[in-house]
Design an enzyme around this catalytic site. Sequence first.
Site, PDB file in Angstrom:
ATOM      1  CG  ASP A  29      -2.019   0.829   1.045  1.00  0.00           C
ATOM      2  OD1 ASP A  29      -3.247   0.766   1.495  1.00  0.00           O
ATOM      3  OD2 ASP A  29      -1.740   2.449   1.181  1.00  0.00           O
ATOM      4  CB  ILE A  30       1.167   4.084  -2.085  1.00  0.00           C
ATOM      5  CG1 ILE A  30       1.627   5.216  -2.858  1.00  0.00           C
ATOM      6  CG2 ILE A  30      -0.397   4.921  -1.828  1.00  0.00           C
ATOM      7  CD1 ILE A  30       1.828   5.953  -3.859  1.00  0.00           C
ATOM      8  CG  ASN A  85     -12.235  -0.894   3.771  1.00  0.00           C
ATOM      9  OD1 ASN A  85     -12.554  -1.200   4.789  1.00  0.00           O
ATOM     10  ND2 ASN A  85     -11.026  -0.033   3.652  1.00  0.00           N
ATOM     11  N   GLY A  91     -16.416   2.995   4.098  1.00  0.00           N
ATOM     12  CA  GLY A  91     -14.503   3.872   3.362  1.00  0.00           C
ATOM     13  C   GLY A  91     -13.771   2.802   2.725  1.00  0.00           C
ATOM     14  CD  GLN A  92     -14.627  -0.194  -3.003  1.00  0.00           C
ATOM     15  OE1 GLN A  92     -15.775  -0.969  -2.187  1.00  0.00           O
ATOM     16  NE2 GLN A  92     -14.208  -0.576  -3.479  1.00  0.00           N
ATOM     17  CG  HIS A  98      -8.227  -3.087  -2.636  1.00  0.00           C
ATOM     18  ND1 HIS A  98      -9.619  -2.393  -3.442  1.00  0.00           N
ATOM     19  CD2 HIS A  98      -8.110  -2.287  -1.560  1.00  0.00           C
ATOM     20  CE1 HIS A  98      -9.821  -1.301  -2.536  1.00  0.00           C
ATOM     21  NE2 HIS A  98      -9.292  -1.613  -1.024  1.00  0.00           N
ATOM     22  CG  HIS A 100      -6.494  -2.828   3.297  1.00  0.00           C
ATOM     23  ND1 HIS A 100      -5.530  -1.791   3.279  1.00  0.00           N
ATOM     24  CD2 HIS A 100      -8.264  -2.559   2.296  1.00  0.00           C
ATOM     25  CE1 HIS A 100      -7.003  -0.991   2.439  1.00  0.00           C
ATOM     26  NE2 HIS A 100      -7.829  -0.915   1.954  1.00  0.00           N
TER      27      HIS A 100
HETATM   28  P1  5GP Z   1      -9.663   1.229   0.385  1.00  0.00           P
HETATM   29  O1  5GP Z   1      -9.966   2.736   0.952  1.00  0.00           O
HETATM   30  O2  5GP Z   1     -10.614   1.512  -0.747  1.00  0.00           O
HETATM   31  O3  5GP Z   1     -10.202   0.571   0.614  1.00  0.00           O
HETATM   32  O4  5GP Z   1      -7.931   1.032   0.131  1.00  0.00           O
HETATM   33  C1  5GP Z   1      -8.129   1.768  -0.950  1.00  0.00           C
HETATM   34  C2  5GP Z   1      -5.869   1.807  -0.258  1.00  0.00           C
HETATM   35  O5  5GP Z   1      -5.258   1.993  -2.014  1.00  0.00           O
HETATM   36  C3  5GP Z   1      -5.395   3.220   0.688  1.00  0.00           C
HETATM   37  O6  5GP Z   1      -4.667   1.678   1.478  1.00  0.00           O
HETATM   38  C4  5GP Z   1      -4.774   3.371  -0.606  1.00  0.00           C
HETATM   39  O7  5GP Z   1      -3.252   3.536   0.276  1.00  0.00           O
HETATM   40  C5  5GP Z   1      -4.228   2.980  -1.236  1.00  0.00           C
HETATM   41  N1  5GP Z   1      -3.561   3.384  -2.006  1.00  0.00           N
HETATM   42  C6  5GP Z   1      -4.089   3.898  -2.980  1.00  0.00           C
HETATM   43  N2  5GP Z   1      -3.941   4.983  -4.215  1.00  0.00           N
HETATM   44  C7  5GP Z   1      -2.445   4.175  -4.492  1.00  0.00           C
HETATM   45  C8  5GP Z   1      -1.444   3.790  -4.980  1.00  0.00           C
HETATM   46  O8  5GP Z   1      -1.044   4.000  -6.570  1.00  0.00           O
HETATM   47  N3  5GP Z   1      -0.640   2.886  -4.744  1.00  0.00           N
HETATM   48  C9  5GP Z   1      -0.743   1.883  -4.168  1.00  0.00           C
HETATM   49  N4  5GP Z   1       0.265   0.903  -3.840  1.00  0.00           N
HETATM   50  N5  5GP Z   1      -1.496   1.946  -2.977  1.00  0.00           N
HETATM   51  C10 5GP Z   1      -2.610   3.058  -3.358  1.00  0.00           C
END
Ligand code: 5GP
Length: 112
Positions: A29-30, A85, A91-92, A98, A100
């Site tokens: 994750d970034i 999420n 919280g998505q 995906h 986590h």
């Molecule tokens: P969500 O909030 O949809 O459950 O999670 C999305 C996740 O993707 C977040 O934890 C966010 O930090 C990660 N993310 C968003 N953009 C990028 C990216 O460009 N690269 C990577 N490696 N992770 C990302």
Amino acid sequence: METLFTKIINREIPAKIIYEDDQILAFHDIAPKAPIHFLVIPKKPIRTLNDLTEEDKPLAGHLLFTAQRLARELGCEDGFRIVMNCNELGGQTVYHIHMHVLGQRQMHWPPG
Ligand code: 5GP
């Protein structure tokens, strides 16, 4: 609709990739929320958990089993957390499902 995870799959934007096969991809994750925080995604662009179908059952199992294996390989054998999420209320933020996987710190309950 294409998300940035499709761009990661297609190598149009960089990511620290941990594992890849014909069906799934795992990458760090970034914005990590734990010392280990990676994402496991299907290559198939499924928007949310609500869009998962019967035919995706083997894929869902493959995602989960790979998450477990990678967690162990990355030193999280003492414990880890998997989060998925779903939709805005869940919280998505990226609309490509995906998992986590977070580890190497104490987790708390309930999550925020
Ligand atoms: P969500 O909030 O949809 O459950 O999670 C999305 C996740 O993707 C977040 O934890 C966010 O930090 C990660 N993310 C968003 N953009 C990028 C990216 O460009 N690269 C990577 N490696 N992770 C990302």
